[in-house]
Design an enzyme around this catalytic site. Structure first.
Site, PDB file in Angstrom:
ATOM      1  N   VAL A  34      10.971  -7.395   9.437  1.00  0.00           N
ATOM      2  CA  VAL A  34      12.283  -6.440   9.683  1.00  0.00           C
ATOM      3  C   VAL A  34      12.147  -5.705  10.854  1.00  0.00           C
ATOM      4  O   VAL A  34      10.959  -5.057  11.025  1.00  0.00           O
ATOM      5  CB  VAL A  34      12.513  -5.642   8.346  1.00  0.00           C
ATOM      6  CG1 VAL A  34      13.790  -4.518   8.565  1.00  0.00           C
ATOM      7  CG2 VAL A  34      12.773  -6.798   7.146  1.00  0.00           C
TER       8      VAL A  34
ATOM      9  N   GLY B  94       4.727 -10.196   4.306  1.00  0.00           N
ATOM     10  CA  GLY B  94       5.870 -10.147   5.339  1.00  0.00           C
ATOM     11  C   GLY B  94       5.086 -10.935   6.401  1.00  0.00           C
ATOM     12  O   GLY B  94       3.750 -11.058   6.602  1.00  0.00           O
ATOM     13  N   GLN B  95       6.067 -11.518   7.415  1.00  0.00           N
ATOM     14  CA  GLN B  95       5.535 -12.280   8.470  1.00  0.00           C
ATOM     15  C   GLN B  95       4.682 -11.447   9.555  1.00  0.00           C
ATOM     16  O   GLN B  95       4.213 -11.683  10.358  1.00  0.00           O
ATOM     17  CB  GLN B  95       6.643 -13.242   8.968  1.00  0.00           C
ATOM     18  CG  GLN B  95       6.393 -13.703  10.596  1.00  0.00           C
ATOM     19  CD  GLN B  95       5.406 -15.001  10.261  1.00  0.00           C
ATOM     20  OE1 GLN B  95       5.465 -15.733   9.313  1.00  0.00           O
ATOM     21  NE2 GLN B  95       4.550 -14.906  11.230  1.00  0.00           N
ATOM     22  N   LYS B  96       5.370 -10.028   9.543  1.00  0.00           N
ATOM     23  CA  LYS B  96       4.823  -9.117  10.420  1.00  0.00           C
ATOM     24  C   LYS B  96       3.246  -9.284  10.373  1.00  0.00           C
ATOM     25  O   LYS B  96       2.615  -8.802  11.449  1.00  0.00           O
ATOM     26  CB  LYS B  96       5.209  -7.576   9.770  1.00  0.00           C
ATOM     27  CG  LYS B  96       4.454  -6.601  10.225  1.00  0.00           C
ATOM     28  CD  LYS B  96       4.783  -5.913  11.662  1.00  0.00           C
ATOM     29  CE  LYS B  96       4.177  -4.836  12.099  1.00  0.00           C
ATOM     30  NZ  LYS B  96       2.926  -4.690  11.487  1.00  0.00           N
ATOM     31  N   ASP B  97       2.622  -9.292   9.416  1.00  0.00           N
ATOM     32  CA  ASP B  97       1.092  -9.372   9.334  1.00  0.00           C
ATOM     33  C   ASP B  97       0.646 -10.919   9.125  1.00  0.00           C
ATOM     34  O   ASP B  97       0.558 -11.432   8.213  1.00  0.00           O
ATOM     35  CB  ASP B  97       0.591  -8.753   8.212  1.00  0.00           C
ATOM     36  CG  ASP B  97       0.606  -7.067   8.147  1.00  0.00           C
ATOM     37  OD1 ASP B  97       0.285  -6.636   9.232  1.00  0.00           O
ATOM     38  OD2 ASP B  97       1.323  -6.610   7.361  1.00  0.00           O
TER      39      ASP B  97
ATOM     40  N   GLN C 100      -2.718 -12.175   7.954  1.00  0.00           N
ATOM     41  CA  GLN C 100      -2.844 -11.915   6.691  1.00  0.00           C
ATOM     42  C   GLN C 100      -2.355 -12.975   5.699  1.00  0.00           C
ATOM     43  O   GLN C 100      -2.632 -13.417   4.810  1.00  0.00           O
ATOM     44  CB  GLN C 100      -2.274 -10.378   6.225  1.00  0.00           C
ATOM     45  CG  GLN C 100      -2.053 -10.244   4.919  1.00  0.00           C
ATOM     46  CD  GLN C 100      -1.591  -8.793   4.583  1.00  0.00           C
ATOM     47  OE1 GLN C 100      -2.667  -7.951   4.604  1.00  0.00           O
ATOM     48  NE2 GLN C 100      -0.747  -8.514   4.256  1.00  0.00           N
TER      49      GLN C 100
ATOM     50  N   HIS D 191       9.175  -3.536   3.554  1.00  0.00           N
ATOM     51  CA  HIS D 191       8.835  -3.664   2.096  1.00  0.00           C
ATOM     52  C   HIS D 191      10.152  -4.053   1.093  1.00  0.00           C
ATOM     53  O   HIS D 191      10.043  -5.130   0.182  1.00  0.00           O
ATOM     54  CB  HIS D 191       8.180  -2.583   1.399  1.00  0.00           C
ATOM     55  CG  HIS D 191       6.907  -2.178   2.217  1.00  0.00           C
ATOM     56  ND1 HIS D 191       6.874  -0.815   2.723  1.00  0.00           N
ATOM     57  CD2 HIS D 191       5.652  -2.800   2.187  1.00  0.00           C
ATOM     58  CE1 HIS D 191       5.705  -0.867   3.312  1.00  0.00           C
ATOM     59  NE2 HIS D 191       4.859  -1.836   3.022  1.00  0.00           N
TER      60      HIS D 191
ATOM     61  N   TYR E  41       4.046   3.979   0.793  1.00  0.00           N
ATOM     62  CA  TYR E  41       4.934   4.441   1.717  1.00  0.00           C
ATOM     63  C   TYR E  41       5.950   3.527   2.315  1.00  0.00           C
ATOM     64  O   TYR E  41       5.805   2.909   3.811  1.00  0.00           O
ATOM     65  CB  TYR E  41       4.030   4.883   3.149  1.00  0.00           C
ATOM     66  CG  TYR E  41       4.402   5.969   4.037  1.00  0.00           C
ATOM     67  CD1 TYR E  41       4.419   7.071   3.223  1.00  0.00           C
ATOM     68  CD2 TYR E  41       4.920   5.986   5.066  1.00  0.00           C
ATOM     69  CE1 TYR E  41       5.016   8.307   3.814  1.00  0.00           C
ATOM     70  CE2 TYR E  41       5.494   6.975   5.869  1.00  0.00           C
ATOM     71  CZ  TYR E  41       5.591   8.110   5.303  1.00  0.00           C
ATOM     72  OH  TYR E  41       6.018   9.245   6.158  1.00  0.00           O
TER      73      TYR E  41
ATOM     74  N   MET F 154       0.705  -1.223  -0.041  1.00  0.00           N
ATOM     75  CA  MET F 154       0.140  -0.082   0.021  1.00  0.00           C
ATOM     76  C   MET F 154       0.896   1.303   0.043  1.00  0.00           C
ATOM     77  O   MET F 154       0.294   2.377   0.341  1.00  0.00           O
ATOM     78  CB  MET F 154      -0.960  -0.065   1.208  1.00  0.00           C
ATOM     79  CG  MET F 154      -1.691  -1.292   1.294  1.00  0.00           C
ATOM     80  SD  MET F 154      -3.424  -0.948   1.995  1.00  0.00           S
ATOM     81  CE  MET F 154      -2.880  -0.740   3.781  1.00  0.00           C
TER      82      MET F 154
HETATM   83  O1  PAF Z   1      -0.167  -5.519   3.696  1.00  0.00           O
HETATM   84  C1  PAF Z   1      -0.292  -4.787   2.862  1.00  0.00           C
HETATM   85  O2  PAF Z   1       0.119  -3.830   2.860  1.00  0.00           O
HETATM   86  C2  PAF Z   1      -1.889  -4.886   2.152  1.00  0.00           C
HETATM   87  O3  PAF Z   1      -2.962  -5.606   2.994  1.00  0.00           O
HETATM   88  C3  PAF Z   1      -1.902  -5.599   0.985  1.00  0.00           C
HETATM   89  C4  PAF Z   1      -1.346  -7.233   1.176  1.00  0.00           C
HETATM   90  C5  PAF Z   1      -1.060  -4.816   0.058  1.00  0.00           C
HETATM   91  C6  PAF Z   1      -3.177  -5.592   0.368  1.00  0.00           C
HETATM   92  O4  PAF Z   1      -3.789  -4.499   0.072  1.00  0.00           O
END
Ligand code: PAF
Length: 281
Positions: A173, A144-147, A150, A34, A29, A27
């Site tokens: 990270v 990322g493992q951070k989320d 997700q 990332h 920023y 998303m």
């Molecule tokens: O983790 C994120 O930045 C968002 O949830 C993703 C996977 C890009 C979906 O919008």
């Protein structure tokens, strides 16, 4: 590096791309977390697409969609440095044109933890990720493992809908003092940032106890709860020690698990986790 903004351009570019093709959905920023995804994708694939799209369907009505931090110019400069091949940055109307009415629901694991607090969140994530996988058709995709939740949701989605992409998990990270990188750290004042260290400290402690043989799930949760409650600027949302298959809270940690927590500090709601998984030699 090509900057593409329409689905049509992206479909044409994917057809002309060497394989394997990697996708890093973001998303924007961008931060070093990332860039770790991008670096891993560069190592493992022949061409890398990074998507930048602040996805409206994953934000609740009272959440920070309007103020979510953005800096496209800086993001593009960072991605250029990483020698990314394609940036896909569609406007909202391109992904959700007038009349849009199809959504993807992953059942079960989405009803817990983040899903319980943010009822529309994972429907939005699953929908946009399914769309990105369909548009880009990546051989490998990087999360990322951070989320942590997700990641489990996206794995389930890719498997259940036969989306034919290998979902690669990249370790969290952290800053040298332990704070997990997140775009929402931008909301923290100096004092709040100091208080935010309680998340990684609590997780480190739980990991230590678990490595030392503690298998009582409630004792591990209580340890995290106690540490967060002792931090005056932190407001605890949840602590969890759950199995990674169904995200059910564990009484006894006798299978692969994830310790996680969500904490409000100032206007930021921060999440973090550590996997509690025996390393196979
Ligand atoms: O983790 C994120 O930045 C968002 O949830 C993703 C996977 C890009 C979906 O919008």
């Amino acid at each position: 590096m090509k900057l593409l903004t329409t689905v049509r351009q992206m479909v044409q570019a994917r057809e002309a791309s060497p394989r394997p093709l990697g996708l890093v959905p973001t998303m924007g920023y961008l931060h070093a977390g990332h860039l770790a995804l991008v670096k891993r994708a560069k190592e493992e694939t022949a061409a890398v697409v990074v998507s930048i799209f602040v996805n409206p369907t994953q934000f609740g009505p009272t959440e920070d969609m309007a103020t979510y931090p953005r800096d496209m110019e800086r993001d593009l400069a960072l991605l250029e440095q990483e020698r990314v091949d394609i940036v896909f940055a569609p406007p909202v109307e391109e992904m959700y044109p007038a009349g849009y009415s199809t959504y993807v629901e992953v059942e079960g694991i989405t009803s817990r933890l983040e899903g319980e607090r943010r009822p529309e969140h994972f429907r939005g994530v699953a929908t946009v990720v399914a769309k990105l996988f369909t548009i880009v058709r990546p051989d490998c995709s990087y999360f990322g493992q951070k989320d942590g939740q997700q990641l489990l949701v996206v794995r389930r989605l890719a498997q259940d809908l036969n989306l034919c992409t290998e979902v690669v998990a990249v370790p969290t990270v952290r800053e040298p003092d332990g704070l997990a990188l997140s775009s929402r750290n931008a909301y923290l004042s100096k004092q709040e940032r100091e208080a935010a260290l309680v998340l990684s400290r609590a997780l480190r402690r739980v990991e230590e106890l678990w490595r030392g043989g503690e298998r009582d799930g409630e004792a591990l949760r209580q340890e995290m709860r106690g540490m967060v409650q002792a931090e005056p600027l932190a407001e605890l949302d949840y602590v969890s020690v759950a199995d990674t298959a169904a995200l059910e809270e564990l009484g006894t940690v006798d299978r692969p698990a994830m310790a996680s927590l969500a904490v409000r500090i100032g206007r930021a709601r921060l999440i973090d986790n550590v996997p509690l998984v025996e390393e196979t030699p």
